[in-house]
Design a protein around this motif. Structure first.
Motif, PDB file in Angstrom:
ATOM      1  N   SER A   1       0.663  -1.153  -0.239  1.00 52.84           N
ATOM      2  CA  SER A   1      -0.129   0.009   0.113  1.00 52.84           C
ATOM      3  C   SER A   1       0.904   1.171   0.099  1.00 52.84           C
ATOM      4  O   SER A   1       0.325   2.305   0.383  1.00 52.84           O
ATOM      5  CB  SER A   1      -1.030   0.046   1.161  1.00 52.84           C
ATOM      6  OG  SER A   1      -2.005  -1.053   1.095  1.00 52.84           O
ATOM      7  N   GLY A   2       2.093   1.262  -0.286  1.00 55.55           N
ATOM      8  CA  GLY A   2       2.912   2.241  -0.610  1.00 55.55           C
ATOM      9  C   GLY A   2       3.396   2.745   1.009  1.00 55.55           C
ATOM     10  O   GLY A   2       3.715   2.120   1.663  1.00 55.55           O
ATOM     11  N   ALA A   3       3.537   4.368   0.713  1.00 56.24           N
ATOM     12  CA  ALA A   3       3.909   4.673   2.167  1.00 56.24           C
ATOM     13  C   ALA A   3       3.338   5.837   2.685  1.00 56.24           C
ATOM     14  O   ALA A   3       2.438   6.521   1.704  1.00 56.24           O
ATOM     15  CB  ALA A   3       5.577   5.519   1.877  1.00 56.24           C
TER      16      ALA A   3
ATOM     17  N   ASN B   1       4.841  -0.404  -4.587  1.00 51.89           N
ATOM     18  CA  ASN B   1       3.880  -0.225  -3.280  1.00 51.89           C
ATOM     19  C   ASN B   1       4.257  -0.955  -2.035  1.00 51.89           C
ATOM     20  O   ASN B   1       3.655  -0.869  -1.191  1.00 51.89           O
ATOM     21  CB  ASN B   1       2.617  -0.592  -3.716  1.00 51.89           C
ATOM     22  CG  ASN B   1       1.833   0.662  -4.660  1.00 51.89           C
ATOM     23  OD1 ASN B   1       2.398   1.802  -4.440  1.00 51.89           O
ATOM     24  ND2 ASN B   1       0.906   0.434  -5.374  1.00 51.89           N
ATOM     25  N   SER B   2       5.436  -1.876  -2.137  1.00 55.89           N
ATOM     26  CA  SER B   2       5.840  -2.388  -0.977  1.00 55.89           C
ATOM     27  C   SER B   2       7.288  -1.678  -0.503  1.00 55.89           C
ATOM     28  O   SER B   2       8.121  -1.756  -1.427  1.00 55.89           O
ATOM     29  CB  SER B   2       6.284  -3.967  -1.180  1.00 55.89           C
ATOM     30  OG  SER B   2       4.918  -4.691  -1.434  1.00 55.89           O
ATOM     31  N   VAL B   3       7.143  -1.071   0.615  1.00 58.25           N
ATOM     32  CA  VAL B   3       8.007  -0.262   1.218  1.00 58.25           C
ATOM     33  C   VAL B   3       8.698  -0.630   2.524  1.00 58.25           C
ATOM     34  O   VAL B   3       7.926  -1.028   3.379  1.00 58.25           O
ATOM     35  CB  VAL B   3       7.709   1.237   1.378  1.00 58.25           C
ATOM     36  CG1 VAL B   3       8.621   2.098   1.710  1.00 58.25           C
ATOM     37  CG2 VAL B   3       7.001   1.740   0.159  1.00 58.25           C
ATOM     38  N   MET B   4       9.886  -1.290   2.349  1.00 55.36           N
ATOM     39  CA  MET B   4      10.553  -1.627   3.653  1.00 55.36           C
ATOM     40  C   MET B   4      11.386  -0.718   4.298  1.00 55.36           C
ATOM     41  O   MET B   4      10.832   0.137   5.221  1.00 55.36           O
ATOM     42  CB  MET B   4      11.401  -2.792   3.384  1.00 55.36           C
ATOM     43  CG  MET B   4      11.532  -3.477   4.766  1.00 55.36           C
ATOM     44  SD  MET B   4      12.238  -5.307   4.466  1.00 55.36           S
ATOM     45  CE  MET B   4      12.555  -5.878   5.893  1.00 55.36           C
ATOM     46  N   PRO B   5      12.846  -0.455   3.957  1.00 54.91           N
ATOM     47  CA  PRO B   5      13.471   0.744   4.591  1.00 54.91           C
ATOM     48  C   PRO B   5      13.110   2.165   4.445  1.00 54.91           C
ATOM     49  O   PRO B   5      12.747   2.481   3.027  1.00 54.91           O
ATOM     50  CB  PRO B   5      15.049   0.434   4.258  1.00 54.91           C
ATOM     51  CG  PRO B   5      14.862  -0.081   3.069  1.00 54.91           C
ATOM     52  CD  PRO B   5      13.486  -1.064   2.919  1.00 54.91           C
TER      53      PRO B   5
END
Length: 328
Positions: A105-107, A127-131
């Motif tokens: 779902s993005g940032a 849409n996949s944000v980790m660091p």
């Protein structure tokens, strides 16, 4: 190392698809409008992926059930009415605002009053944000499942394998003392000098693969977990341990903590420059069980918050999150 392999397989299945990359700046003029915040006081029972302490002493948790804040008395779910997707990361920027990364779902940007939502429609690489990381100039960098997104407050610029990344799954970001950006990926470590991206290697052309965590310590050395725990002082690479690290943090004193799940290793600040720093083992709550090695904080009061089992350790006593809230 089999546990590192298992964690890798898990995240390859969760943090996998690289959607449309983009190498050009994209304006945020069509960015989603601010959504008024909605807070609810509820217990924290979700899996914890990231833990940070803000400038006011509050502790923030990015979890599979949303973002929570602990004020020393109770847990408040900050993202009560936003989405049900897991949250991977939390960052307080230099202006005191917050950034949250999600799976799928993005940032979200949070100014303490309301949220603003950023997705691929607004310019994110994926849409996949980790660091999420802020550099010295105040630029926000996001590692995604489709490359690196750089946000200057007005527009996004994205970097992918077409620009030199060895892999588009980006797990860790740090800026070294020379200003270069390091990206830990499911491939090798990539370094951006402001003009081009190159692959990190030692004098024997050895590269460092599948890096889930990186840290710049107080002396400017870069620590990272790959096929072992490594430290780079700007001239040479030193392998500190044969075991990798899913999370690496440092406290105010300068000690370094690492974990790959299970016990936590504590490296004494006075010996960090040694080839083999002095290390002590902090045993976790469940002996013999390996948990996901994410969500670790050394708080200002000296307590260690461990997200994998949802408890804190003050040097003497382990307390789970529920008992912490009840005690207050």
């Amino acid at each position: 190392m089999k546990y590192l392999h298992l964690y890798t397989l898990f995240f390859m299945s969760v943090f996998h698809t690289a959607w449309g990359q983009n190498r050009t700046d994209i304006s945020k003029k069509n960015a989603n409008p601010l959504t008024i915040k909605s807070e609810t006081k509820v217990p924290l029972t979700s899996n914890v992926w990231d833990i940070k302490q803000d400038r006011n002493g509050n502790i923030w948790f990015a979890t599979s059930g949303g973002v929570f804040r602990y004020d020393g008395k109770s847990f408040t779910k900050i993202t009560a009415e936003l989405i049900s997707k897991p949250f991977f990361s939390v960052l307080e920027d230099s202006k005191g605002n917050f950034w949250f990364g999600t799976y799928g779902s993005g940032a979200y940007y949070y100014n303490g009053t309301a949220f603003q939502h950023f997705t691929t429609k607004e310019g994110l690489a994926n849409n996949s944000v980790m660091p999420i990381y802020e550099d010295k100039a105040g630029i926000i960098w996001m590692g995604t499942g489709g490359g690196v997104s750089r946000y200057d407050g007005k527009s996004f610029r994205n970097f992918t394998d077409a620009d030199g990344l060895t892999n588009n799954d980006v797990h860790a970001i740090v800026q070294d003392k020379t200003g270069k950006m390091w990206f830990g990926t499911r491939g090798d470590i990539s370094i951006y000098d402001g003009k081009k991206i190159t692959t990190l290697s030692d004098k024997n052309s050895k590269t460092f693969r599948n890096v889930w965590s990186m840290l710049k310590d107080k002396k400017g050395n870069i620590w990272f977990g790959a096929d072992g725990l490594w430290r780079y002082d700007g001239r040479a690479f030193t392998q500190i341990d044969q075991t990798g690290a899913g999370v690496i943090i440092q406290d105010k004193k300068g000690d370094v903590l690492t974990s790959i799940g299970g016990p936590i290793l504590r490296y004494d600040e006075r010996s960090l420059s040694d080839k083999k720093p002095h290390v002590t083992v902090i045993k976790t709550k469940y002996e013999g069980r390996r948990n996901l090695p994410f969500g670790l904080l050394w708080a200002n009061d000296g307590c260690i918050w461990i997200g994998s089992d949802r408890y804190s350790y003050d040097g003497k006593t382990l307390r789970d999150f529920k008992s912490i809230e009840r005690k207050k």
